[in-house]
Each structure stands twice: as C-alpha cells, then as structure tokens.
Design a protein around this motif. Structure first.
Motif, PDB file in Angstrom:
ATOM      1  N   GLY A   1       2.008 -11.902  -2.849  1.00 48.47           N
ATOM      2  CA  GLY A   1       2.277 -10.448  -2.899  1.00 48.47           C
ATOM      3  C   GLY A   1       0.764  -9.675  -3.504  1.00 48.47           C
ATOM      4  O   GLY A   1       0.374  -8.475  -3.294  1.00 48.47           O
ATOM      5  N   LYS A   2       0.479 -10.181  -4.507  1.00 46.83           N
ATOM      6  CA  LYS A   2       0.017  -9.356  -5.450  1.00 46.83           C
ATOM      7  C   LYS A   2      -1.343  -9.202  -4.575  1.00 46.83           C
ATOM      8  O   LYS A   2      -2.755  -7.927  -5.282  1.00 46.83           O
TER       9      LYS A   2
ATOM     10  N   LYS B   1      -2.614 -10.481  -2.001  1.00 48.86           N
ATOM     11  CA  LYS B   1      -2.053  -9.691  -0.664  1.00 48.86           C
ATOM     12  C   LYS B   1      -2.214  -7.979  -1.065  1.00 48.86           C
ATOM     13  O   LYS B   1      -2.730  -7.304  -0.231  1.00 48.86           O
ATOM     14  N   ARG B   2      -1.628  -7.704  -1.852  1.00 47.26           N
ATOM     15  CA  ARG B   2      -2.205  -5.474  -1.444  1.00 47.26           C
ATOM     16  C   ARG B   2      -3.274  -5.321  -2.323  1.00 47.26           C
ATOM     17  O   ARG B   2      -3.350  -4.800  -2.053  1.00 47.26           O
TER      18      ARG B   2
ATOM     19  N   LYS C   1      -6.027  -2.926  -0.621  1.00 44.38           N
ATOM     20  CA  LYS C   1      -6.434  -1.625  -1.242  1.00 44.38           C
ATOM     21  C   LYS C   1      -8.270  -1.868  -1.509  1.00 44.38           C
ATOM     22  O   LYS C   1      -7.849  -0.269  -1.466  1.00 44.38           O
TER      23      LYS C   1
ATOM     24  N   THR D   1      -0.499  -9.503   5.857  1.00 43.43           N
ATOM     25  CA  THR D   1       0.185  -8.626   6.119  1.00 43.43           C
ATOM     26  C   THR D   1       1.704  -8.984   5.430  1.00 43.43           C
ATOM     27  O   THR D   1       3.117  -8.809   5.921  1.00 43.43           O
TER      28      THR D   1
ATOM     29  N   THR E   1       3.859  -8.543   3.473  1.00 45.82           N
ATOM     30  CA  THR E   1       3.342  -7.356   2.098  1.00 45.82           C
ATOM     31  C   THR E   1       3.489  -5.895   3.067  1.00 45.82           C
ATOM     32  O   THR E   1       2.449  -6.014   4.116  1.00 45.82           O
TER      33      THR E   1
ATOM     34  N   VAL F   1       3.036  -2.665   2.145  1.00 48.01           N
ATOM     35  CA  VAL F   1       2.105  -1.803   1.959  1.00 48.01           C
ATOM     36  C   VAL F   1       0.907  -1.859   3.019  1.00 48.01           C
ATOM     37  O   VAL F   1       0.123  -1.626   3.417  1.00 48.01           O
ATOM     38  N   ASN F   2       0.716  -3.168   3.192  1.00 48.44           N
ATOM     39  CA  ASN F   2      -0.469  -3.525   4.282  1.00 48.44           C
ATOM     40  C   ASN F   2      -0.021  -3.407   6.111  1.00 48.44           C
ATOM     41  O   ASN F   2      -0.972  -3.350   6.641  1.00 48.44           O
TER      42      ASN F   2
END
Length: 782
Positions: free
Chosen positions: A515-516, A518-519, A523, A558, A561, A563-564
């Motif tokens: 996840g880190k 991917k985020r 960003k 995504t 994740t 946020v994506n």
C-alpha cells in the motif's frame, strides 16, 4: 602508472555495506538528525554534537549523493562552528555553492580543496583561500569552476594583483589545478608568482601559455598537465622551456582539438622533448601527430647507432626509450593510428586499439577530459556491441565512475547508459551482487533525471532497467524512478517508444508492491497521468497497447488502495471509462483492465455511491452478458454489481436497471462460467470476497464470492488454498453451509472450496513426508 588490473576495484561492492557508510547515508538523507534550520533556512549544528575531521569530510562526500545539498549554502553552514566541526580534505563537484560557502570551508584551514563544476564561484573565493592557506597543499578548480579573472590587470580587475605582487598566497601549496584560465600569456608570471614549492601543475583548457616562458616560477614540477592547451605555435621554444624542468616525471600535452595537435617535424619535436626530460616516465601525446606516420625511418637521435636501426620503435621520436620504456604513454586519438603499432616503448598504453587500451584511456580521461571521455565511452560501447568483452567488471566500474562524476554531460550519460545495458544483459543471472545493482540503478536514474527530456537517454535508461527484476531490484530507488517515468510518460512524444516502455515500467512498479508504494504512485500523479494518456488516445481515435497498459496500471495501483480509487473518481475517470466502452466495445483486454479497476473502486464502501448511476450500472449489467472468449470481463462486472448490491435495498437508488433484474442476470452469468477456467488475475488478499460471504440478505452476492473461491482454489490450489485458511475463510464457509438462508448452489460451492483446501493440505503433508524419507538427515537407519 599502475598495471591495468590495479586501476579498478570491484571488491568494495561485494558483501554488505559497511555500517559507517550506512550511517553517513542516513545522516545525509535526514539532516535534522545533526542540525536544525535557522530563520533563513541555513542549517545549524545541534548543540552538544562534535565531529572530528574524519566524519565531517565524509558527510560532505556523502551529501553530494543525496538531496542534502539542493540548497548548497544552507547545507554548508553546518560547518560554521569551528569548535564542533573540523574539515581537512574537501572535494565538491556539480554544486551551486557560492563564495560564502567557500569562506566557511576554508576557515577550517584545509589541507585539500577541490571544486569541480561549481559555476557560481568568483575571484573573491581566492581571497578567502589566501586568508586561510597555511595548511593548504592541494587546490583545484576544474570544469566550470573558473575563479581566475580573464585579466589580472588592475584596469580590468577589482583587485590590483600586480601592486600586491601575487594572486595566490599559499606558501605550502604543492598541487594546483586551474582549468580554462583565460589570461594573456604575459600574466602567468603574476598568476604563479610565489608558488615555488609546486610539484604538480594542471592548466588544462587554458587559453594561451605561449611557449611556457614562466617555467622558472615552478622549477620543482614533477607533473605538468597542459591538456587542450595550444603549444604548437612555436614548438621549438616550448620544448626548450619545458626541458628546463629536469625533475619532470609526467607531461600531458594531449589535445581534443585536432588543429592544436599538429606539429611540423613531429618526430624531432618528440625526440627532443623526451631526451630533454631524463626523469620522464609518463607522457600523454593523445590527439597529436607527435607519434609520426608509423613508417620505418632513420634514427632522429644521432646517439643511437645505425646498427640498432632494426630494433627501433614504431614511434620514431621514442627510439631512445627502447631499453627504458615509459611507464605510461597516452596515444588516444593520435594521427596515423599510433596506438595500433607493434613496437611501442611503454608498459601501459592508452588508445583505442583494443579493450585494455580503451579502459586505460577512460581512466586517464576520467576527471578533467570530458570531451575525450565521451569518445572513449563510445568506443567502449562498441566493444560490447560488436565484440567480446573480457574485462567486464573493470568496464562496469569505469562506466559507473564516468556517469557519477559527470552527471551534467549528456553524451557521457548516453554512451554510459548504452554500455550499461549490454553489461547488465551479458552478466550471468545472480552475478551482480545487491550493492552493485543498487549502484547501477542509482547511476542510471541520476542520468535519466538530469536528462529526462533527452529521448535517447531515456530509451537507454529504460532498456537497461528492464534487465533487472521490477519492482524488487529498484525498491531503494522507487520514488526517483516513478518521478522520472511519469515525466517521460507526460512529456515524451505521443506514441513513441520511450513513452511506451516508460508506461510498461510504471505498470510493473504498480504491481507486486504494498500500500505504501501504491499510495506514493497516486501522490506523485500517476492516476492523473494515466488518464491524460487515455484521453489523448480516445480523442485521437488511437487504439494501442499504451491505452491498455494505462488502464492496467490504474487497476494495479488502486488494488486495496482507497485513496487512489478516490483520485480516479476525482480526475473524471468514469467519463473516460464510458467513452472507451463506447469506442472499443469488443476490445477484451481493455474491458478487462477497466472492469478490474472499477472492481477495486466498488470494494471501497464509501465510494460505491459514485457508481450508483444509471449510465454506469447499465454498462456493468450489459457486460455480464459479454460473449468474449474468457470470463474476466463478465466476472469483474459481476463483482462490481455484487459489492453494490451488498449495501442493501435502500442503497439501490436508481430506477433502471432494477436491483432484481441485475441480481438475476448475475446468477445466470455465474452459472454459465466454466469452474475450471484459468484466470488472468492475482489476488493478494481474499478480504473483499470473504466479506461478501457475510451478506445473507442478498444471496447472489454470496454466490459470486463462493464461485470465485471455488474456481481459484480448484485451478490454483498451491496459490490460493493457503490464503483461504490464513484469512479465516474456512470458518466463514462452514457458517454459510450451516445457515438456512443461502440457496443450495452457494452451499455446494462452499463445500467445494473446503474440499479443495483439505485436499491441498493433505497433499502438502504427503509431499513433506516423502521429502523427509529421502533426506539422509532424517533416515531411520542412520
């Protein structure tokens, strides 16, 4: 000069990094550990910290490989505290520091100061050096670090050098390098006045030294470098003056400019030069015609007996050194292919005749001969491209060093990256240790970042990176690589190879990461960039692999994740989804990628409200009945609808299609699929599927989840049975079977999943037992 094998050391990249190296890297990447920022951004050493010179020198060295020196004057202010910090040996390159920082550094009474390609410096820094020069032994200004004014005349300079009688007041100085000096020949007398202890002088690329009439100012020289200095105007006088330096052991008069290397009567000039310097052991005449034409000639030196004529050198001017060969002779780029001759009186030769000569030439050119270095690297590339390279490790170190030392030189980076591609490609699997991999990748990325709008550099870099395992080998440089590739995707020519390979790499970077990462992709703008690529193609009516891979990248990034997923919706991704479905209704791979992405969005509970629109649900429902060869498109469509239906009757806020119609179509579609179908899908977690097993109010949601688990555990038991057990799926499946609400088909599928998992575990246990029986360590009879 040492033998070739002694010039390159790869053992430093074998085994783990030293703890001290890791500490310095950590400090330079996190300067807040040792310092705080003042009001104007200048860093101040924290109270209570004291560093000896061994640590301070290293901090400056490692800081140049991180982002610590982005605001250079602010960084170097750490060393203003002379009580808590000490500096002795400082080397800085490709830096924007100003005279203010030089003043901070020289206040430490340095022993060595080398500044390369520091273009913001002025003659004022000479004054700061003079005020603190009592310990200074080595001073160098290379490349664009030009601090000597174009004239030392009082009328042209802010300082009256002639009145005070010197330029440099450095009484202990032994080595001086001044590149690109532009003063008239008559002013060298004041430039070098008082430097009588000099043993090494480098005036490379300087404008005019005439015939070196100022030799008497530096009588103790043992090394003189005049690379790219024009000395052929009056060569007889030049040779006569140079030969006054009886202690001279190294002389470099090589040229990159062919015109400046042409001498009348070259054999006589070289002969007089060598005979006049009895201590000479190293000579570089690359780029000149001083090696002669390479044809048999009578001896120039009358001291050589005619009887020895048959033993003469193929370089007539060096005939006197047949029995006393030079330690090193530079012949790279000499006229008439001198480096390819047989009888050359030198132990080590730089040239382009073979691999060894090229590597030696690269070593000689490494620091201050950038024009030649790019030619040498091009030669080295052709060794790999068309021949067999026997010194691959030395070549690798050479290329990396060249690229690291000259990041701003485009052609060095291009040639170097092309050679790295072949080296990494030719290396046996597992032969590159982890540290060397990191160094190669870091070096490539630095070059790509510095020249990210240069298509050839980006192509070479991407192709070289493709030789590594992505993303495993690049995790330590993940963010830097993503930034470079996103820039390439946005700004390279549409439909170009560079854009295509960059997007493939981005897709690989989005896959198999947590996840880190991917985020971080989201960003840094990956969703927005991918959608821009999609929009361009939709508007232009272009269908290509980039369109498919752009959706695949968003699908990967995504995955679990949220946020994506939110970013995709915020960037109007659904509008492009509808356009692609309308424009390419039969492109199965494209539809699969898009529906996989929307499946990730549908898994996020608070985002499902954005999908609950008639225009979207109509498309999802129609794709349930897709007659494509595989089941991926209808499978993903059913998954999206199952998640939407799992929110309950009240959440279904559209009139058409009705919830009951959609659920009916879902069940029909699910039952039409082959339970043995192989899949093009990768689940890292069954969390979303297992949550649907709890949706007792809408059994078709359970039906889809149970079918998915049954299919995956049957076709890929080794991959997914353990995941079902690990995530508590067995308990949920037993609960579904025991509950009266799910219809019978769901319970059949649940039973099938349980049976698949039991069979896999039993088979695994049998395999382990048989392995133990075969292993001598576990043999019962000893």
């Amino acid at each position: 000069m040492a033998e070739l094998d002694d010039l390159f050391h790869t053992d430093q990249y074998v085994g783990p990094e030293r703890l001290t190296d890791l500490c310095f890297k950590l400090i330079c990447e996190n300067l807040d550990i040792i310092s705080v920022k003042g009001r104007r951004g200048h860093r101040i050493l924290r109270k209570g910290i004291t560093f000896p010179s061994e640590i301070c020198d290293k901090i400056i060295e490692y800081a140049q490989h991180s982002e610590a020196t982005e605001d250079d004057d602010c960084f170097f202010s750490i060393f203003k505290n002379l009580t808590a910090t000490r500096l002795k040996h400082v080397k800085i390159s490709n830096c924007s520091l100003t005279d203010v920082s030089v003043n901070t550094l020289v206040n430490h009474k340095l022993y060595d100061l080398e500044l390369t390609d520091c273009s913001n410096l002025t003659e004022l820094c000479i004054e700061y050096i003079n005020d603190n020069s009592e310990n200074l032994h080595n001073l160098a200004f290379h490349g664009t670090s030009m601090v000597v004014p174009s004239s030392l005349n009082a009328a042209d300079s802010s300082i009256d050098y002639y009145k005070r009688g010197y330029v440099f007041k450095t009484p202990s100085l032994r080595r001086l390098a001044l590149g690109y000096v532009g003063i008239p020949a008559s002013e060298y007398a004041i430039l070098l006045k008082g430097l009588t202890h000099l043993t090494h002088l480098d005036l490379s690329n300087s404008f005019d030294i005439n015939t070196f009439e100022f030799y008497y100012l530096v009588p103790n020289l043992v090394s003189l470098t005049l690379y790219n200095v024009k000395v052929n105007t009056d060569p007889k006088s030049f040779v006569r003056n140079i030969c006054q330096l009886k202690n001279l052991r190294h002389l470099d008069i090589s040229q990159s400019n062919y015109k400046h290397g042409q001498f009348d009567n070259p054999n006589k000039i070289l002969c007089d030069l060598v005979n006049g310097l009895p201590q000479l052991v190293s000579l570089d005449i690359g780029g000149t015609n001083l090696a002669g034409r390479g044809v048999a000639e009578r001896p120039i030196d009358t001291k050589i007996e005619d009887s020895n004529f048959g033993q003469l050198s193929d370089i007539p001017g060096l005939a006197s050194r047949i029995n006393k060969p030079l330690q090193f002779l530079g012949l790279y780029g000499t006229a008439h292919g001198a480096c390819r001759r047989h009888d050359i009186p030198a132990k080590v030769v730089a040239g382009d005749a073979n691999e060894d000569q090229i590597l030696i030439a690269a070593h000689v050119c490494m620091d201050n001969k950038q024009e030649l270095l790019q030619k040498v690297l091009s030669d080295l590339y052709h060794v790999f491209r068309y021949e067999n390279c026997h010194r691959m490790d030395q070549a690798l170190c050479t290329v990396l060093e060249a690229m690291e030392k000259h990041p701003a030189q485009k052609h060095i980076q291009i040639s170097g990256s092309a050679t790295l591609f072949y080296i990494v490609k030719m290396k046996e699997k597992g032969e590159l240790v982890a540290r060397m991999k990191r160094r190669i990748i870091s070096t490539l990325l630095a070059g790509m970042s510095a020249h990210r709008d240069e298509e050839t550099m980006m192509r070479n870099g991407c192709l070289a990176l493709c030789q590594f395992r992505i993303p495993q080998d690049v995790m330590s440089n993940y963010e830097a690589l993503v930034k470079v590739l996103l820039h390439s995707a946005k700004h390279s020519e549409p439909e170009s190879f560079v854009q295509r390979i960059g997007i493939y790499l981005l897709n690989s970077l989005a896959c198999q990461v947590e996840g880190k990462e991917k985020r971080l992709l989201g960003k840094l703008g990956c969703v927005k960039t991918m959608l821009e690529l999609v929009e361009y193609r939709v508007e232009s009516g272009i269908f290509d692999d980039v369109l498919e891979v752009a959706w695949s990248t968003m699908w990967n990034m995504t995955d679990e994740t949220s946020v994506n997923c939110q970013r995709f919706l915020d960037e109007k991704g659904m509008a492009l989804f509808l356009l692609c479905v309308k424009q390419y209704p039969h492109k199965e791979e494209l539809l699969r990628n898009m529906m996989g992405l929307l499946g990730n969005v549908a898994e996020v509970e608070y985002l499902r409200i954005h999908l609950m629109q008639e225009r979207y649900v109509t498309v999802f429902a129609s794709l349930l009945r897709s007659n494509s060869d595989g089941i991926e498109v209808p499978y993903n469509a059913a998954g999206i609808l199952a998640h939407m239906a799992s929110d309950g009757l009240e959440a279904w806020t559209i009139e058409k299609p009705t919830r009951n119609e959609v659920l009916k179509y879902m069940v029909q579609a699910i039952e039409s699929w082959d339970l043995n179908a192989e899949r093009n899908i990768n689940y890292r977690s069954f969390g979303p599927l297992l949550r649907l097993l709890d949706v007792y109010h809408t059994s078709p949601c359970q039906h889809w989840a149970a079918w998915a688990l049954a299919n995956l555990t049957k076709v890929y038991p080794f991959k997914y049975c353990a995941l079902v057990v690990k995530e508590g799926g067995m308990e949920k499946l037993h609960t579904v079977i025991a509950d009266p609400r799910p219809y019978e088909r769901i319970k059949e599928l649940a039973n099938l999943v349980i049976e698949n998992c039991y069979q896999y575990e039993t088979h695994s246990d049998d395999v382990n037992v048989s392995h133990s029986a075969l292993d001598p360590e576990y043999s019962l009879d000893g």
